[in-house]
Write a protein that holds these residues in place. Structure first.
Motif, PDB file in Angstrom:
ATOM      1  N   PRO A 130      30.032  49.980  47.744  1.00 44.46           N
ATOM      2  CA  PRO A 130      31.342  49.818  48.015  1.00 44.46           C
ATOM      3  C   PRO A 130      31.730  48.899  49.310  1.00 44.46           C
ATOM      4  N   LYS A 131      30.770  49.103  50.238  1.00 49.85           N
ATOM      5  CA  LYS A 131      31.045  47.936  51.314  1.00 49.85           C
ATOM      6  C   LYS A 131      30.641  46.599  50.994  1.00 49.85           C
ATOM      7  N   PHE A 132      29.845  46.256  50.224  1.00 50.64           N
ATOM      8  CA  PHE A 132      29.236  44.929  49.556  1.00 50.64           C
ATOM      9  C   PHE A 132      30.187  44.430  48.862  1.00 50.64           C
ATOM     10  N   VAL A 133      30.884  45.333  48.122  1.00 44.82           N
ATOM     11  CA  VAL A 133      31.929  44.747  47.261  1.00 44.82           C
ATOM     12  C   VAL A 133      32.967  44.388  47.765  1.00 44.82           C
ATOM     13  N   LYS A 134      33.564  45.321  48.822  1.00 48.31           N
ATOM     14  CA  LYS A 134      34.649  45.081  49.680  1.00 48.31           C
ATOM     15  C   LYS A 134      34.580  43.819  50.611  1.00 48.31           C
ATOM     16  N   GLU A 135      33.368  43.286  50.964  1.00 49.22           N
ATOM     17  CA  GLU A 135      33.512  42.291  51.616  1.00 49.22           C
ATOM     18  C   GLU A 135      33.187  40.888  50.658  1.00 49.22           C
ATOM     19  N   LEU A 136      32.724  41.038  49.504  1.00 50.13           N
ATOM     20  CA  LEU A 136      32.846  40.057  48.425  1.00 50.13           C
ATOM     21  C   LEU A 136      34.359  39.532  48.616  1.00 50.13           C
ATOM     22  N   VAL A 137      35.201  40.695  48.300  1.00 50.25           N
ATOM     23  CA  VAL A 137      36.545  40.678  47.857  1.00 50.25           C
ATOM     24  C   VAL A 137      37.262  40.028  49.007  1.00 50.25           C
ATOM     25  N   ARG A 138      36.866  40.678  50.289  1.00 50.10           N
ATOM     26  CA  ARG A 138      37.657  39.913  51.462  1.00 50.10           C
ATOM     27  C   ARG A 138      37.535  38.529  51.447  1.00 50.10           C
ATOM     28  N   VAL A 139      36.384  37.979  51.451  1.00 51.03           N
ATOM     29  CA  VAL A 139      36.265  36.725  51.514  1.00 51.03           C
ATOM     30  C   VAL A 139      36.521  35.702  50.366  1.00 51.03           C
ATOM     31  N   ALA A 140      36.769  36.430  49.389  1.00 50.95           N
ATOM     32  CA  ALA A 140      37.471  35.572  48.280  1.00 50.95           C
ATOM     33  C   ALA A 140      38.877  34.764  48.268  1.00 50.95           C
ATOM     34  N   ALA A 141      38.903  33.849  48.115  1.00 48.52           N
ATOM     35  CA  ALA A 141      40.161  33.011  48.332  1.00 48.52           C
ATOM     36  C   ALA A 141      40.984  33.867  47.188  1.00 48.52           C
ATOM     37  N   PRO A 142      42.530  33.711  47.417  1.00 49.75           N
ATOM     38  CA  PRO A 142      43.482  34.288  46.366  1.00 49.75           C
ATOM     39  C   PRO A 142      43.082  33.304  45.131  1.00 49.75           C
ATOM     40  N   GLY A 143      43.004  33.825  43.924  1.00 47.03           N
ATOM     41  CA  GLY A 143      42.710  33.130  42.738  1.00 47.03           C
ATOM     42  C   GLY A 143      41.207  32.569  42.502  1.00 47.03           C
ATOM     43  N   GLY A 144      40.489  33.002  43.528  1.00 47.66           N
ATOM     44  CA  GLY A 144      38.935  32.726  43.525  1.00 47.66           C
ATOM     45  C   GLY A 144      38.160  33.677  42.591  1.00 47.66           C
ATOM     46  N   THR A 145      37.057  33.293  42.075  1.00 48.13           N
ATOM     47  CA  THR A 145      36.112  34.064  41.409  1.00 48.13           C
ATOM     48  C   THR A 145      34.948  34.824  42.160  1.00 48.13           C
ATOM     49  N   ILE A 146      34.687  35.986  41.719  1.00 48.32           N
ATOM     50  CA  ILE A 146      33.409  36.683  42.039  1.00 48.32           C
ATOM     51  C   ILE A 146      32.477  36.807  41.048  1.00 48.32           C
TER      52      ILE A 146
ATOM     53  N   GLU B 233      23.043  30.673  57.128  1.00 45.27           N
ATOM     54  CA  GLU B 233      22.958  31.327  58.352  1.00 45.27           C
ATOM     55  C   GLU B 233      22.272  32.889  58.095  1.00 45.27           C
ATOM     56  N   VAL B 234      21.814  33.192  59.139  1.00 48.78           N
ATOM     57  CA  VAL B 234      21.261  34.593  59.068  1.00 48.78           C
ATOM     58  C   VAL B 234      22.530  35.625  59.186  1.00 48.78           C
ATOM     59  N   ALA B 235      22.823  36.269  58.066  1.00 52.74           N
ATOM     60  CA  ALA B 235      24.018  37.213  58.419  1.00 52.74           C
ATOM     61  C   ALA B 235      23.817  38.386  57.363  1.00 52.74           C
ATOM     62  N   ASP B 236      24.660  39.399  57.568  1.00 52.50           N
ATOM     63  CA  ASP B 236      24.681  40.624  56.658  1.00 52.50           C
ATOM     64  C   ASP B 236      25.635  40.519  55.686  1.00 52.50           C
ATOM     65  N   ALA B 237      25.492  40.709  54.630  1.00 52.77           N
ATOM     66  CA  ALA B 237      26.233  40.449  53.492  1.00 52.77           C
ATOM     67  C   ALA B 237      27.382  41.738  53.470  1.00 52.77           C
ATOM     68  N   LEU B 238      26.984  42.874  54.353  1.00 52.14           N
ATOM     69  CA  LEU B 238      27.891  43.919  54.595  1.00 52.14           C
ATOM     70  C   LEU B 238      28.702  43.802  55.545  1.00 52.14           C
ATOM     71  N   ASN B 239      28.673  42.344  56.493  1.00 54.90           N
ATOM     72  CA  ASN B 239      29.427  42.059  57.360  1.00 54.90           C
ATOM     73  C   ASN B 239      29.354  40.542  57.396  1.00 54.90           C
ATOM     74  N   GLN B 240      30.285  39.763  56.596  1.00 57.21           N
ATOM     75  CA  GLN B 240      29.948  38.263  56.541  1.00 57.21           C
ATOM     76  C   GLN B 240      30.689  37.845  57.673  1.00 57.21           C
ATOM     77  N   PRO B 241      29.990  36.685  58.398  1.00 61.13           N
ATOM     78  CA  PRO B 241      30.770  36.300  59.564  1.00 61.13           C
ATOM     79  C   PRO B 241      31.688  35.258  59.203  1.00 61.13           C
ATOM     80  N   PHE B 242      32.743  35.456  58.199  1.00 58.66           N
ATOM     81  CA  PHE B 242      33.693  34.566  57.629  1.00 58.66           C
ATOM     82  C   PHE B 242      34.952  35.174  57.774  1.00 58.66           C
ATOM     83  N   PRO B 243      36.081  34.491  58.153  1.00 58.65           N
ATOM     84  CA  PRO B 243      37.522  35.089  58.172  1.00 58.65           C
ATOM     85  C   PRO B 243      37.724  35.269  56.581  1.00 58.65           C
ATOM     86  N   ASP B 244      38.923  35.968  56.447  1.00 59.10           N
ATOM     87  CA  ASP B 244      39.274  36.513  54.968  1.00 59.10           C
ATOM     88  C   ASP B 244      39.615  35.317  54.178  1.00 59.10           C
TER      89      ASP B 244
END
Lengths: 345, 124
Positions: free
Chosen positions: A207-223, A177-188
């Motif tokens: 900071p926002k980029f990293v925050k989004e990476l963390v938000r969409v990661a599953a618990p126990g998931g790897t970034i 999809e066309v989307a913004d890494a700083l506002n990913q269109p996925f639930p947490d």
């Protein structure tokens, strides 16, 4: 946010802003042209606010247009992985298989992050942040039998990525999809593996980029973040040396990059969000052979004629390649990997 | 955009508490055949939000998906149902149209099958 304030006063930013006509600012000004607001500071604060929102949209458009224009030529010569290859340090790569080196980069990154090969523990849902034409997405989906989503600012890349996935029989497993890494269109908490391969450089708000990476990661998931950084600052340093900053500015301008940060900046961001098992690596020696090879490819007849056909943005990007080599050689630019794990619930 | 993708996307607008599922506005639906993979369908089934999926399939013009999720055994035993599930999940494409935030109504266009989830600065 400090990064956003630095962004709109950053010299390379003004260069990018001037490329397109500025839209009407959304800030209201006093009706009489001769009157000023009660303090000069509040007016300049308004202007800065308008300028910073202007800058990010212009940056995004610049990035999208750059990749819309240059994706085809890159794919033609280098294939569907739009990132550095991984080489033995100091190796002579004149006879090298660069595509194999690009695959090796993916494999070394997975190994560094400790991703399990065990079928029970492998990632099942993956997000490719800044996916290009989907080289990583398709590779990871195939490798793990996983489902992968890829996001990019470039509609041309998303279209090409989908077409390649369909052609390779991966249509059910990967989509773009066309989307913004700083506002990913996925639930947490969605993805077992959050993958950012050489896209972090484009993010104007780390900071926002990293925050989004963390938000969409599953618990126990790897970034996993593989990205260009500048060298870590010494304990008494507040910023890079002026000559170092000047070098980076020229690169920023050509590649639509906002302000650089260091590897330890990323580590601190992940630490501040309580990520675990944080590891950082310096792979500068392993990618150094790549740029001379890219330059050589540009100087071949095929490379040269493709460049001429591609457009000014691509040509400008090509002309700046020697600066990347200079940056690596002088220790200003680092090729970094940062990996970590989101705490399990 | 397939319905499998739609089932994973949500509205990223600031302040929205429930951005899933996105409403679908159809302009053009295209059917593209793809080879059926029974194991894939059985594996993906528990991860699908069924209500969002079955509602979306009706909007796309396909009425064969039940409102209530089937028992997993149906997927094991009923090959005809698997075929219909496969068709709805993977073979119906929203080629042109839009996805709407369920709270704000903000439109995310879908062009040539690709959703554009970018937000302007003022919506962030």
């Amino acid at each position: 946010m400090a990064a956003a304030l630095q962004l709109q006063t950053h010299p390379c930013f003004h260069g990018t802003c001037q490329l397109s006509p500025p839209p009407r600012p959304s800030v209201s000004f006093p009706s009489s042209s001769r009157s000023f607001p009660s303090s000069r500071r509040s007016l300049s604060a308004h202007v800065k606010a308008a300028a910073s929102s202007l800058s990010t949209t212009t940056l995004q458009e610049g990035i999208a247009e750059f990749y819309d224009e240059s994706s085809g030529i890159w794919e033609d010569i280098w294939g569907d992985h739009m990132h550095h290859g991984y080489y033995e340090p100091g190796s002579d790569i004149s006879g090298s298989d660069h595509r194999a080196a690009q695959i090796r980069m993916v494999e070394e990154s997975l190994r560094f992050a400790g991703i399990s090969e065990d079928p029970a523990n492998r990632p099942k849902r993956i997000v490719d942040v800044g996916c290009g034409i989907g080289g990583s997405s398709r590779y990871l989906a195939r490798k793990y039998g996983a489902k992968c989503q890829g996001i990019t600012l470039s509609p041309v890349q998303a279209g090409r990525a989908n077409a390649l996935a369909n052609a390779q029989g991966l249509a059910e497993q990967v989509c773009f999809e066309v989307a913004d890494a700083l506002n990913q269109p996925f639930p947490d908490d969605q993805f077992d593996l959050v993958w950012s391969m050489e896209s972090g450089e484009h993010m104007p708000d780390k900071p926002k980029f990293v925050k989004e990476l963390v938000r969409v990661a599953a618990p126990g998931g790897t970034i996993i973040v593989v990205t260009w950084c500048h060298r870590d600052l010494g304990p008494s340093e507040e910023s890079l040396q002026p000559w170092e900053q000047k070098l980076l500015n020229r690169i920023c301008d050509a590649y639509y990059l906002p302000e650089w940060c260091s590897t330890s900046d990323y580590v601190k961001l992940f630490q501040s969000l309580s990520l675990q098992d944080i590891k950082a690596g310096d792979w500068t020696e392993n990618v150094a052979p790549f740029w001379p090879a890219v330059i050589r490819s540009a100087l071949t007849w095929k490379g040269f004629t493709s460049l001429l056909r591609s457009g000014l943005k691509t040509i400008k990007g090509a002309l700046v390649m020697p600066l990347m080599i200079e940056g690596f050689q002088k220790g200003v630019i680092k090729f970094a990997i940062i990996a970590c794990r989101k705490p399990a619930e | 955009m397939r319905l499998l993708t739609h089932n994973m996307l949500s509205s990223n607008i600031k302040g929205v508490t429930n951005g899933f599922p996105l409403k679908i506005q159809v302009e053009k639906v295209v059917e593209k055949q793809v080879e059926i993979n029974h194991d894939f369908l059985r594996n993906i089934f528990p991860k699908i939000d069924w209500k969002a999926f079955s509602d979306a399939s009706r909007i796309m013009g396909y009425d064969e998906m039940p409102e209530e999720p089937p028992e997993p055994s149906v997927l094991e035993l009923n090959v005809e149902f698997l075929g219909k599930f496969h068709h709805a999940l993977l073979e119906l494409h929203l080629e042109e149209g839009a996805l709407l935030c369920p709270e704000t109504g903000r439109k995310f266009p879908v062009n040539k099958g690709i959703p554009n989830m970018l937000l302007l600065e003022d919506k962030v």
